[in-house]
Design an enzyme around this catalytic site. Structure first.
Site, short mmCIF file in Angstrom:
data_model
loop_
_atom_site.label_atom_id
_atom_site.label_comp_id
_atom_site.label_asym_id
_atom_site.label_seq_id
_atom_site.Cartn_x
_atom_site.Cartn_y
_atom_site.Cartn_z
N HIS A 112 -42.10 38.15 -20.05
CA HIS A 112 -43.22 37.58 -20.81
C HIS A 112 -44.48 37.45 -19.96
O HIS A 112 -44.42 37.47 -18.72
CB HIS A 112 -42.83 36.20 -21.35
CG HIS A 112 -42.43 35.23 -20.27
ND1 HIS A 112 -43.35 34.55 -19.50
CD2 HIS A 112 -41.21 34.86 -19.82
CE1 HIS A 112 -42.73 33.79 -18.63
NE2 HIS A 112 -41.42 33.97 -18.79
N GLU A 117 -34.16 32.43 -20.91
CA GLU A 117 -34.02 32.23 -19.47
C GLU A 117 -32.79 31.37 -19.19
O GLU A 117 -32.28 30.68 -20.08
CB GLU A 117 -35.30 31.55 -18.94
CG GLU A 117 -35.33 31.26 -17.43
CD GLU A 117 -35.20 32.51 -16.60
OE1 GLU A 117 -34.04 32.95 -16.40
OE2 GLU A 117 -36.23 33.03 -16.12
#
Length: 221
Positions: free
Chosen positions: A9, A82
């Site tokens: 990202h 994550e």
């Protein structure tokens, strides 16, 4: 061969202040939005079959820039999140070292420092299950997966035949919005392609597709 393009990202607010995020749902900064738009421009000449993303907004918003340019909706998967860093979420390195000196020492050699949260092995298992599922769904195709630093290192490690702890010691985390790729064939990841080799990989794949299309069809049976 299936090509899985991977992108971390864009920069989030906690990336900018160098804080652990884990499952914290942090937004992109303006720089992060710029990085996402640059990623979309980088991929505009590459035909994709789908765009997948972690469901955390920093990844989903990055993926949305690419998906809009390609005419897709983003498929969001929680499995692409994550690693959960537990009580380290929101801490800087200095704060983590001060509060958890033994854990910080473990983290520096490639292992989780947190006592709560998630192990790298558990994160790796859920991420690889998700990406293998994506590859099987789009066998012979080309897709983009937007995720996070930890999951991308886990995928890279699998493509190289390494465990995630070894790879973490060998390689730093991918920069924000950096593109890489892995190839999938015969139900396994077979190749890791760094950013500077992606165009050559795509060109090779296009040539193989053209060659296959020119061959007469094989008999059914």
């Amino acid at each position: 061969m299936t090509i899985i393009l991977l992108a971390r990202h864009g920069q989030s607010d906690w990336n900018a202040s160098r804080r652990w995020q884990g499952h914290a749902d942090r937004p992109l900064t303006e720089k992060g939005h710029e990085q996402a738009r640059a990623l979309a421009a980088r991929l505009e000449h590459i035909e994709l079959d789908a765009v997948y993303s972690s469901d955390l907004q920093r990844a989903a918003d990055t993926a949305a820039e690419v998906a809009r340019a390609q005419g897709f909706e983003v498929v969001e998967l929680p499995q692409l999140r994550e690693v959960d860093v537990g009580s380290w979420s929101g801490l800087t390195r200095a704060e983590a070292e001060e509060r958890f000196p033994e854990g910080f020492a473990r983290w520096r050699v490639g292992f989780p420092g947190w006592e709560d949260g998630e192990s790298y092995e558990a994160m790796t298992e859920r991420v690889l299950d998700a990406v293998l599922g994506i590859a099987r769904t789009h066998e012979g195709g080309r897709v983009l997966v937007v995720s996070h630093g930890g999951p991308i290192r886990a995928i890279h490690a699998a493509a190289l035949g390494l465990d995630v702890h070894t790879y973490r010691r060998l390689r730093p985390v991918e920069p924000n919005a950096r593109l890489s790729a892995v190839c999938y064939a015969e139900d396994a990841f077979t190749e890791l392609c760094p950013a500077n080799e992606i165009d050559a990989l795509i060109e090779r794949d296009q040539a193989e597709r053209r060659s296959a299309a020119a061959r007469p069809p094989t008999p059914a049976g």
